[in-house]
Design an enzyme around this catalytic site. Structure first.
Site, PDB file in Angstrom:
ATOM      1  N   LYS A 133      -3.424   8.406  -1.637  1.00 13.58           N
ATOM      2  CA  LYS A 133      -4.799   8.820  -1.351  1.00 13.58           C
ATOM      3  C   LYS A 133      -4.913  10.343  -1.451  1.00 13.58           C
ATOM      4  O   LYS A 133      -5.863  10.863  -2.022  1.00 13.58           O
ATOM      5  CB  LYS A 133      -5.208   8.345   0.054  1.00 13.58           C
ATOM      6  CG  LYS A 133      -5.469   6.849   0.114  1.00 13.58           C
ATOM      7  CD  LYS A 133      -5.612   6.337   1.543  1.00 13.58           C
ATOM      8  CE  LYS A 133      -5.670   4.807   1.551  1.00 13.58           C
ATOM      9  NZ  LYS A 133      -5.648   4.226   2.891  1.00 13.58           N
ATOM     10  N   GLN A 185      -5.002   5.531   9.068  1.00 16.54           N
ATOM     11  CA  GLN A 185      -4.269   4.539   8.280  1.00 16.54           C
ATOM     12  C   GLN A 185      -3.804   3.383   9.177  1.00 16.54           C
ATOM     13  O   GLN A 185      -3.174   3.608  10.208  1.00 16.54           O
ATOM     14  CB  GLN A 185      -3.060   5.225   7.597  1.00 16.54           C
ATOM     15  CG  GLN A 185      -2.281   4.316   6.678  1.00 16.54           C
ATOM     16  CD  GLN A 185      -3.096   3.817   5.483  1.00 16.54           C
ATOM     17  OE1 GLN A 185      -3.827   4.572   4.849  1.00 16.54           O
ATOM     18  NE2 GLN A 185      -2.977   2.534   5.184  1.00 16.54           N
ATOM     19  N   ASP A 240     -13.857   4.611   5.549  1.00 21.99           N
ATOM     20  CA  ASP A 240     -13.411   3.226   5.345  1.00 21.99           C
ATOM     21  C   ASP A 240     -14.543   2.224   5.557  1.00 21.99           C
ATOM     22  O   ASP A 240     -14.422   1.053   5.192  1.00 21.99           O
ATOM     23  CB  ASP A 240     -12.275   2.887   6.325  1.00 21.99           C
ATOM     24  CG  ASP A 240     -10.899   3.118   5.714  1.00 21.99           C
ATOM     25  OD1 ASP A 240     -10.790   3.041   4.479  1.00 21.99           O
ATOM     26  OD2 ASP A 240      -9.961   3.361   6.484  1.00 21.99           O
TER      27      ASP A 240
END
Ligand code: NAD
Length: 280
Positions: free
Chosen positions: A51, A95, A118
């Site tokens: 990422k 994460q 997200d």
């Protein structure tokens, strides 16, 4: 037709790169994606590295905040609060998975919904299911963009989604409903999965079970999107038996090189959207 997710993701990334560079010349500001990484779980470390690399490539600054496995929930929540207030931070990503002393729910709820790249915050989930503007989870968004490359109008199509997770199945269903599909979600307790899958004009497999979808589960000319990422020996495979299905489907994504690259491209897209919402 084999859907080339890698290529589609490259196109999105180059468009983002241009837009970010144009915005930088106008505002002298750059989006910043902040990632919180807890512990030493190897796949998480790889995902975060990917990422970061992809963000930097398109001109998004990336900051990784690392904590040891035994960090307290309180310390992480305090950091999120600090990032929420930091005007320079465009997007916050924690994460997953998290160590057991930290409740996923609490962490997700703590992120400012307007920085929730997200799209997991209940406000974003609620907005998506109400059909309002929201930040959409990256993987289902990537799947939708791939499906729409094959078929512009999805109205009236029967979409079957295997899996009901908050990450994949449920938001995928919401997105396809908004496209006027008739949507069926099937899951581990569904009776006669094959019978349900055979109704699909569009089949999205997100179960995390290698080789689950076989040739006789899919009608001719269906669009098949394989979200699964499963390690079988040294190989990464999806949930769909690609070799069996590739000849009979209208379009199918490979694994790797299908949905995976789109997930990261959509994360970058969400980060840019958050940046624009804050800075412009
Ligand atoms: P999850 O374990 O949270 O959910 C899996 C869902 O599949 C559940 O709803 C379960 O009921 C259903 N399921 C499990 N076994 C089944 C079976 N035999 N038949 C029917 N339904 C079944 O998983 P998740 O986080 O949604 O991830 C699913 C898969 O997608 C995993 O392989 C994961 O690695 C992959 N994934 C890929 C990407 C990507 O970018 N391509 C992103 C996220 C997750």
């Amino acid at each position: 037709m084999i859907i080339d997710g890698k290529r589609e993701a490259e196109i999105i990334r180059s468009e983002l790169k241009k837009e970010i560079s144009d915005l930088k010349s106008k505002t002298n500001k750059t989006p910043i994606l902040t990632v919180i990484l807890i512990g030493e779980f190897a796949p998480s470390k790889i995902y975060v590295k990917n990422k970061e690399r992809s963000a930097l490539e398109v001109g998004i600054n990336s900051r990784i905040i690392k904590y040891p496995e035994n960090v307290s929930e309180k310390e992480v929540l305090i950091k999120i609060e600090e990032l929420n207030k930091d005007k320079n931070v465009s997007g916050i990503l924690v994460q997953l998975p998290l160590p057991k002393q930290i409740k996923k729910e609490k962490v997700i709820n703590a992120i400012d919904p307007s920085k929730d790249v997200d799209g997991f915050h209940p406000i974003n989930v609620g907005n998506l299911s109400s059909g309002y503007k929201s930040i959409v989870p990256c993987t289902p968004l990537g799947c939708l963009l791939l499906i729409k490359k094959v078929e512009k109008s999805l109205s009236g199509k029967h979409a079957v989604i295997i899996g009901r997770s908050n990450l994949n199945g449920k938001p995928m269903a919401q997105l396809l409903l908004q496209e006027n599909c008739t949507v069926t979600i099937v899951h581990s307790k569904t009776k006669n999965l094959q019978h349900e899958c055979l109704k699909a004009d569009i089949l999205v497999a997100a179960a995390g079970k290698p080789n689950l979808v076989r040739k006789d589960w899919v009608q001719d000319n269906a669009i098949v999107i394989d979200v699964g990422i499963n390690k079988v020996g040294e190989k990464i495979v999806g949930d769909v038996n690609f070799d069996e299905l590739k000849e009979k489907t209208k379009a199918i994504t490979p694994v790797p090189g299908g949905v995976g690259p789109m997930t990261i491209a959509c994360l970058l897209r969400n980060t840019l959207e958050c940046f624009k919402a804050h800075q412009l």
